[in-house]
Design a protein around this motif. Sequence first.
Motif, PDB file in Angstrom:
ATOM      1  N   LEU A 165     -36.459 -26.736  75.307  1.00  0.00           N
ATOM      2  CA  LEU A 165     -35.291 -26.886  74.560  1.00  0.00           C
ATOM      3  C   LEU A 165     -34.786 -28.270  74.325  1.00  0.00           C
ATOM      4  O   LEU A 165     -34.289 -28.654  73.302  1.00  0.00           O
ATOM      5  N   LEU A 166     -34.943 -28.907  75.418  1.00  0.00           N
ATOM      6  CA  LEU A 166     -34.133 -30.259  75.485  1.00  0.00           C
ATOM      7  C   LEU A 166     -35.130 -31.271  74.663  1.00  0.00           C
ATOM      8  O   LEU A 166     -34.583 -31.990  73.785  1.00  0.00           O
ATOM      9  N   LEU A 167     -36.459 -31.004  74.714  1.00  0.00           N
ATOM     10  CA  LEU A 167     -37.351 -31.687  73.861  1.00  0.00           C
ATOM     11  C   LEU A 167     -37.195 -31.602  72.369  1.00  0.00           C
ATOM     12  O   LEU A 167     -36.846 -32.523  71.514  1.00  0.00           O
ATOM     13  N   LEU A 168     -36.991 -30.173  72.021  1.00  0.00           N
ATOM     14  CA  LEU A 168     -36.617 -30.053  70.564  1.00  0.00           C
ATOM     15  C   LEU A 168     -35.253 -30.331  70.196  1.00  0.00           C
ATOM     16  O   LEU A 168     -35.214 -30.897  69.040  1.00  0.00           O
ATOM     17  N   TRP A 169     -34.334 -30.446  71.236  1.00  0.00           N
ATOM     18  CA  TRP A 169     -33.047 -30.783  70.803  1.00  0.00           C
ATOM     19  C   TRP A 169     -32.868 -32.184  70.414  1.00  0.00           C
ATOM     20  O   TRP A 169     -32.076 -32.606  69.531  1.00  0.00           O
ATOM     21  N   GLN A 170     -33.783 -32.971  71.124  1.00  0.00           N
ATOM     22  CA  GLN A 170     -33.585 -34.428  70.907  1.00  0.00           C
ATOM     23  C   GLN A 170     -33.948 -34.940  69.376  1.00  0.00           C
ATOM     24  O   GLN A 170     -33.266 -35.943  68.802  1.00  0.00           O
ATOM     25  N   ILE A 171     -34.751 -34.031  68.965  1.00  0.00           N
ATOM     26  CA  ILE A 171     -35.291 -34.645  67.474  1.00  0.00           C
ATOM     27  C   ILE A 171     -34.055 -34.407  66.499  1.00  0.00           C
ATOM     28  O   ILE A 171     -33.553 -35.366  65.746  1.00  0.00           O
ATOM     29  N   LEU A 175     -32.035 -37.401  64.675  1.00  0.00           N
ATOM     30  CA  LEU A 175     -32.068 -37.611  63.134  1.00  0.00           C
ATOM     31  C   LEU A 175     -30.908 -37.694  62.826  1.00  0.00           C
ATOM     32  O   LEU A 175     -30.325 -38.404  61.355  1.00  0.00           O
ATOM     33  N   LEU A 176     -29.967 -36.652  63.136  1.00  0.00           N
ATOM     34  CA  LEU A 176     -28.505 -36.527  62.438  1.00  0.00           C
ATOM     35  C   LEU A 176     -27.535 -37.737  62.687  1.00  0.00           C
ATOM     36  O   LEU A 176     -26.928 -38.270  61.920  1.00  0.00           O
ATOM     37  N   PHE A 193     -35.372 -42.524  58.721  1.00  0.00           N
ATOM     38  CA  PHE A 193     -35.585 -41.408  58.746  1.00  0.00           C
ATOM     39  C   PHE A 193     -35.662 -40.896  57.285  1.00  0.00           C
ATOM     40  O   PHE A 193     -34.547 -41.046  56.677  1.00  0.00           O
ATOM     41  N   ALA A 194     -36.762 -40.136  56.920  1.00  0.00           N
ATOM     42  CA  ALA A 194     -36.886 -39.287  55.743  1.00  0.00           C
ATOM     43  C   ALA A 194     -36.449 -40.240  54.430  1.00  0.00           C
ATOM     44  O   ALA A 194     -35.901 -39.810  53.353  1.00  0.00           O
TER      45      ALA A 194
END
Length: 284
Positions: A165-171, A175-176, A193-194
């Motif tokens: 959860l924390l791994l995915l939350w970091q992305i 980026l935001l 990014f992007a």
Amino acid sequence: MTRILVRLCRPRPAALVALSSLVGYLCTGQHSLTAMTSLSAGVFLLAVAATIINQIQERDLDARMRRTENRPLPAGQISPAAAAGFSLVLGFGSLFLLWSVGHVIAVATGLLCLLFYNLVYTPLKRVTSLAVFAGAPCGALPPVIGWVCGGGSLFEPGIWSLAALLLLWQIPHTLLFVLHHRDDFRRAGLPLFAASLSPEQTRVLLQLWLLAVAAVTVTLPLTGQVKSLPGVALFTLLAPILTISGWRMLARSDWRSGFVLLNLFLLLTLGCLVFDQVLHFQPL
């Protein structure tokens, strides 16, 4: 000087890292006040040491960005040598505290986070906007440190669902943040990014990351990290709230609100895990 050192430490992000490690510890069912204090202080000091080293490494970039130009190092309020010495003391102190909790894996994991953050993630930021993927594991491992300090096994799936959860939350969180401060990042000459994506493609990508975060949140009760009925109910509500609210904010390209929402979501998630453990608290 005290005020300068406090600003150099950036205590609020470090406190969130320490909280995540404490949640990992509590999820083992342990509640020793001495261990919780040493663990929280150790992880907090480790995060502070890492961010000070990061500021030393990036002081030239910080000087170009309005958001960071008044930090102690680019503003000349403290020398890099003094900051390095301070971070060294904090780093050794953090590792000693983690050692005192009684687990060599905790010390090794903490040291790995520090080295990876400062020797891999920080230099990569100058090269590619994809450095965020290299930095994400550093934010995912503090709960694992707390878990092993509480005697938890690394082979239990529950702790890895929390780490995921924390791994995915970091992305999306990172980026935001970059999208909201993109003008500052351009001034510093950092890869954005992007940059090659259209606004619509950027929104869709971030919305998919939100869905991934929401999906992993649902796995916490399934892997035994949430045990009480109120806790399960809270987690059942958190995932759709994040998805619906975040989807709407991203549809408007409201990067700042999305960033705030993600921070609030993580605080609520960690708070719900603590609440669930309190419901199962049994005096020693």
